[in-house]
Scaffold this motif. Structure first.
Motif, PDB file in Angstrom:
ATOM      1  N   UNK A 169      55.299  47.838  31.905  1.00  0.00           N
ATOM      2  CA  UNK A 169      55.021  47.054  30.697  1.00  0.00           C
ATOM      3  C   UNK A 169      53.864  46.079  30.903  1.00  0.00           C
ATOM      4  N   UNK A 170      53.678  45.611  32.142  1.00  0.00           N
ATOM      5  CA  UNK A 170      52.630  44.622  32.417  1.00  0.00           C
ATOM      6  C   UNK A 170      51.295  45.215  32.850  1.00  0.00           C
ATOM      7  N   UNK A 171      51.207  46.537  32.986  1.00  0.00           N
ATOM      8  CA  UNK A 171      49.949  47.147  33.420  1.00  0.00           C
ATOM      9  C   UNK A 171      48.815  46.921  32.430  1.00  0.00           C
ATOM     10  N   UNK A 172      49.148  46.839  31.170  1.00  0.00           N
ATOM     11  CA  UNK A 172      48.121  46.583  30.163  1.00  0.00           C
ATOM     12  C   UNK A 172      46.988  47.579  30.230  1.00  0.00           C
ATOM     13  N   UNK A 173      45.759  47.064  30.237  1.00  0.00           N
ATOM     14  CA  UNK A 173      44.574  47.933  30.265  1.00  0.00           C
ATOM     15  C   UNK A 173      44.109  48.254  31.683  1.00  0.00           C
ATOM     16  N   UNK A 174      44.887  47.920  32.681  1.00  0.00           N
ATOM     17  CA  UNK A 174      44.596  48.167  34.099  1.00  0.00           C
ATOM     18  C   UNK A 174      43.418  47.357  34.634  1.00  0.00           C
ATOM     19  N   UNK A 175      42.910  46.397  33.879  1.00  0.00           N
ATOM     20  CA  UNK A 175      41.701  45.687  34.304  1.00  0.00           C
ATOM     21  C   UNK A 175      41.922  44.848  35.568  1.00  0.00           C
ATOM     22  N   UNK A 176      43.141  44.436  35.852  1.00  0.00           N
ATOM     23  CA  UNK A 176      43.403  43.682  37.084  1.00  0.00           C
ATOM     24  C   UNK A 176      43.329  44.587  38.312  1.00  0.00           C
ATOM     25  N   UNK A 177      43.284  45.878  38.106  1.00  0.00           N
ATOM     26  CA  UNK A 177      43.280  46.831  39.221  1.00  0.00           C
ATOM     27  C   UNK A 177      41.916  47.470  39.466  1.00  0.00           C
ATOM     28  N   UNK A 178      40.879  46.919  38.878  1.00  0.00           N
ATOM     29  CA  UNK A 178      39.543  47.508  38.986  1.00  0.00           C
ATOM     30  C   UNK A 178      39.076  47.614  40.432  1.00  0.00           C
ATOM     31  N   UNK A 179      39.360  46.608  41.264  1.00  0.00           N
ATOM     32  CA  UNK A 179      38.874  46.625  42.649  1.00  0.00           C
ATOM     33  C   UNK A 179      39.845  47.279  43.632  1.00  0.00           C
ATOM     34  N   UNK A 180      40.883  47.933  43.131  1.00  0.00           N
ATOM     35  CA  UNK A 180      41.881  48.582  43.978  1.00  0.00           C
ATOM     36  C   UNK A 180      41.422  49.999  44.314  1.00  0.00           C
TER      37      UNK A 180
END
Length: 175
Positions: free
Chosen positions: A155-166
């Motif tokens: 539910x918290x993944x959203x647009x995945x923008x927090x994972x760009x550098x992963x």
């Protein structure tokens, strides 16, 4: 073994007090990042500061002035490393590791886990620590640069923008 000399005790009291006061001053002047736990270099500085302080306290062959210079040098080197690491292209790649995706949408990423030497039990422990009872609502588990595991719900993944550098982006949810 229990007691050598009053002069040794006096030296520990005086040198320790001075070194501790200087350490507090250096840490206040150098900022919060000096003892942050963001990457391996931060850990090295934290351990080195503790070791240096202990050496000043207990080793009479190291002068208080030498200890103070060492503490200031460690803070200065950490400051320079933080500046270099804040440069996105070159500095960050040289000084810090990229976060790694270990679990996504109900599937363990075994290749990434093997490469990072993380077990399925480690991932499940991180999920439990985040307050979750199952993997079914976990969207991603990321091994961060500082060695911690971040758990993100579907539910918290959203647009995945927090994972760009992963490393290995989170794939879209199946179905």
């Amino acid at each position: 073994m229990w007691f050598d000399d009053w002069n040794d005790l006096l030296r520990v009291l005086i040198a320790g007090t001075v070194a501790y006061a200087v350490l507090i001053l250096v840490l206040r002047m150098s900022g919060k990042r000096t003892l942050a736990k963001l990457n391996a270099f931060d850990l090295v500085v934290t351990v080195a500061v503790g070791s240096t302080l202990a050496t000043v306290f207990l080793n009479s062959s190291v002068s208080v002035t030498e200890g103070i210079v060492a503490l200031i040098l460690l803070a200065a080197l950490q400051y320079v490393a933080a500046i270099v690491a804040s440069r996105p292209r070159i500095g960050r790649a040289v000084l810090t590791s990229r976060p790694s995706l270990l679990f996504a949408h109900g599937s363990f990423r075994d290749d990434a886990m093997r490469k990072q030497r993380v077990s399925r039990a480690d991932v499940r422990q991180a999920v439990r620590s985040s307050g979750r009872g199952g993997l079914n609502d976990v969207g991603a588990v990321v091994l961060e640069s500082d060695g911690s595991l971040s758990v993100i719900t579907t539910a918290d993944l959203g647009d995945h923008s927090a994972l760009i550098d992963v490393d290995d982006q989170v794939p879209p949810a199946p179905g």
